[in-house]
Design an enzyme around this catalytic site. Sequence first.
Site, PDB file in Angstrom:
ATOM      1  CB  CYS A  71      -1.049   0.060   1.197  1.00  0.00           C
ATOM      2  SG  CYS A  71      -1.898   1.729   1.445  1.00  0.00           S
ATOM      3  CB  CYS A  74       1.091   1.728   4.882  1.00  0.00           C
ATOM      4  SG  CYS A  74      -0.308   0.884   4.816  1.00  0.00           S
ATOM      5  CG  HIS A 136      -4.081  -1.144   5.071  1.00  0.00           C
ATOM      6  ND1 HIS A 136      -3.611  -0.132   3.913  1.00  0.00           N
ATOM      7  CD2 HIS A 136      -4.754  -2.407   4.579  1.00  0.00           C
ATOM      8  CE1 HIS A 136      -4.057  -1.081   2.777  1.00  0.00           C
ATOM      9  NE2 HIS A 136      -4.478  -2.064   3.386  1.00  0.00           N
ATOM     10  CG  ASN A 176     -14.626   7.941  -3.557  1.00  0.00           C
ATOM     11  OD1 ASN A 176     -15.680   8.613  -3.551  1.00  0.00           O
ATOM     12  ND2 ASN A 176     -13.664   8.498  -4.404  1.00  0.00           N
ATOM     13  CG  HIS A 187      -4.141   3.575   3.864  1.00  0.00           C
ATOM     14  ND1 HIS A 187      -3.161   2.839   4.629  1.00  0.00           N
ATOM     15  CD2 HIS A 187      -4.460   4.719   4.685  1.00  0.00           C
ATOM     16  CE1 HIS A 187      -3.008   3.566   5.694  1.00  0.00           C
ATOM     17  NE2 HIS A 187      -3.667   4.533   5.852  1.00  0.00           N
ATOM     18  CG  HIS A 189      -7.296   7.342   0.866  1.00  0.00           C
ATOM     19  ND1 HIS A 189      -7.603   5.969   0.591  1.00  0.00           N
ATOM     20  CD2 HIS A 189      -7.341   8.023  -0.497  1.00  0.00           C
ATOM     21  CE1 HIS A 189      -7.973   5.782  -0.541  1.00  0.00           C
ATOM     22  NE2 HIS A 189      -7.819   7.095  -1.548  1.00  0.00           N
ATOM     23  CD  GLN A 191      -8.963  11.038  -4.573  1.00  0.00           C
ATOM     24  OE1 GLN A 191      -8.243  11.622  -5.377  1.00  0.00           O
ATOM     25  NE2 GLN A 191      -9.613  10.064  -4.541  1.00  0.00           N
TER      26      GLN A 191
END
Length: 362
Positions: A71, A74, A136, A176, A187, A189, A191
């Site tokens: 990933c 991470c 993660h 998302n 992971h 997250h 945007q």
Amino acid sequence: MRRTAGKLADGREIIYFDDSAEAPPRVAVDTRDLPETQPMSEVRLDPLTREWVAMAAHRQTRTYKPPADLCPLCPSTPGRPTEVPEADYDVVVFENRFPSLAQNVPDVESTVDGEPLFARAPGRGRCEVVCFTSDHNKSFGELSESRVRTVVDAWADRVAYLSTLPGVEQVFPFENRGEEIGVTLSHPHGQIYAYPFVTPRTERMLNAALDYYAEHGRPLFGDVLEAELRAGARVIDESPHWVAFVPAAARWPVEVVLAPRRQVPDIAALSSVERDDFASLYLKVLHRLDALYDRPLPYIAAWHQAPVNAGRDEMWLHLQVFSVLRTKDKLKYLAGSESGEAVWINDVTPEQIAERLRGTHN
């Protein structure tokens, strides 16, 4: 919260947001040999709808569903550097390596094929990645209230900064979650997109807000919020500074709006107590959503804010959380009516959605 800014190997900016000043200093260096990013984004105007479409062919090579041990979000480990040089972090924000919009895109001709009907412009904006935790295997709903508060401060910091960039007209933070939504990196997250235009949905909301204000002298969303509170049927949770409700014309099989009771144009304008209160209520809402089908709910969480240069007195910040999951194992597909004509058909009433969400344990 403590903020520390730095640079990645290819010159992209990275910013650490720590829960407290006691966190280790963020001094790790990105050791990767990365070429300077050269995004080729442009935007083209559809003359039939007057909507801008972004073209970013360089994104075809972006990372797609890597295994957990590879990933890129991470923390870095010995022998495996990632997008985050530090060995651990609280919240981190960095420029997307494969952006849909960027500041350093080349200029393009003002039309396509020299035809005046087909307007064209550089895709000049910015796209950032916001990692909510170094763990993660966590989700946003599993974060502590203090960590969510740090995330809100990070959003506010980035909204304030991105709104100052040349040519940026709208800033859009979002998350998302889940493969059903199309997530390619699992992971936890989100945007942030800084657009060089006002998006179609925001333009429609802005026009409605302007028309309503001109006629009634009051913010449209404020009256909607008061009406939802009077009715009560679709309200699923409340706090001193926020209200969570299913909108009366919900499009999605699961849809919740979180709105501050006070009118503010964007996240950066939220007070400290409003940010604290949001962290508490949002976690309750996410727990309700995950309990709905007794499984992690795939969702999109979209912050709707006023554009940078318009509607600052008429628009009302709110967060829309919605899912394509209509039962535990069935998706709502955006078929002919939705995709072809943007006419939504919901298989469940907003009142039914709200009742089911109120019945879940948060």
